[in-house]
Motif scaffolding. Structure first.
Motif: not given
Length: 181
Positions: A27-33, A166-169, A39-47, A176-181
């Motif tokens: 799955x593709x995401x914007x990843x905050x290292x 990046x693509x995440x497993x 170390x992944x702090x958070x990620x936002x799923x994006x395509x 990780x921490x998924x960014x969501x509204x």
């Protein structure tokens, strides 16, 4: 006996496949290292084709600056626009070649930028900690589907990050921490 052995082999293969599937990036995401780490702090799923904005309050003139980005199918981040209200330190006074500069509704726009980044280093403001992340929650890209979160909901003021697409497993998603509204 052969049937039992075949069942054990197939069961073992199934377990191995299931475990492997946890670690295959899907799955593709914007990843905050976290700063200078993996170390992944958070990620936002994006395509590819999705857009996002980073909005921050300029620490000197204390007005919002909007930076607009698009996720490319090459996993690069393309900056395509900057919007701001005041000239000052770090703000462009004109457009670079190929871009356009305009003044609309009291704000300066530098449009048609074609800046590509494999990664971006960003800091959550410390003195003025008002960074926001905005993205569209649907493919029709209308403003009514925009979602926004404050960086401070996920990150400490003053923290540094490297952003990558990046693509995440599944494993990365779960831990990780998924960014969501």
């Amino acid at each position: 006996m052969k049937k039992h052995r075949l069942t054990l082999i197939l069961g073992g293969l199934l377990v191995i496949a299931a475990i492997a599937a946890l670690f295959i990036p899907l799955r593709t995401a914007l990843v905050f290292y976290e700063e200078n780490t993996e170390n992944i702090e958070a990620f936002l799923p994006l395509e590819a084709g999705d857009t996002f904005q980073i909005i921050f309050t300029h620490s000197i003139h204390l007005t919002d600056v909007v930076e607009k980005y698009e996720v490319m199918d090459t996993y690069e981040i393309r900056q395509n626009e900057i919007i701001y209200e005041e000239f000052g330190i770090g703000m462009p006074s004109n457009a670079e070649k190929g871009a356009t500069f305009s003044h609309e509704n009291g704000r300066y726009h530098v449009k048609d930028l074609d800046n590509y980044f494999a990664s971006m280093n960003i800091r959550n403001g410390k003195a003025v900690s008002e960074h926001r992340l905005v993205w569209n929650s649907s493919t029709d890209n209308t403003s009514e589907n925009e979602k926004m979160v404050w960086f401070n909901e996920y990150f400490e003021p003053g923290a540094w990050f490297t952003l990558k697409v990046e693509k995440l497993s599944l494993w990365d998603y779960w831990k990780g921490v998924k960014i969501s509204d």
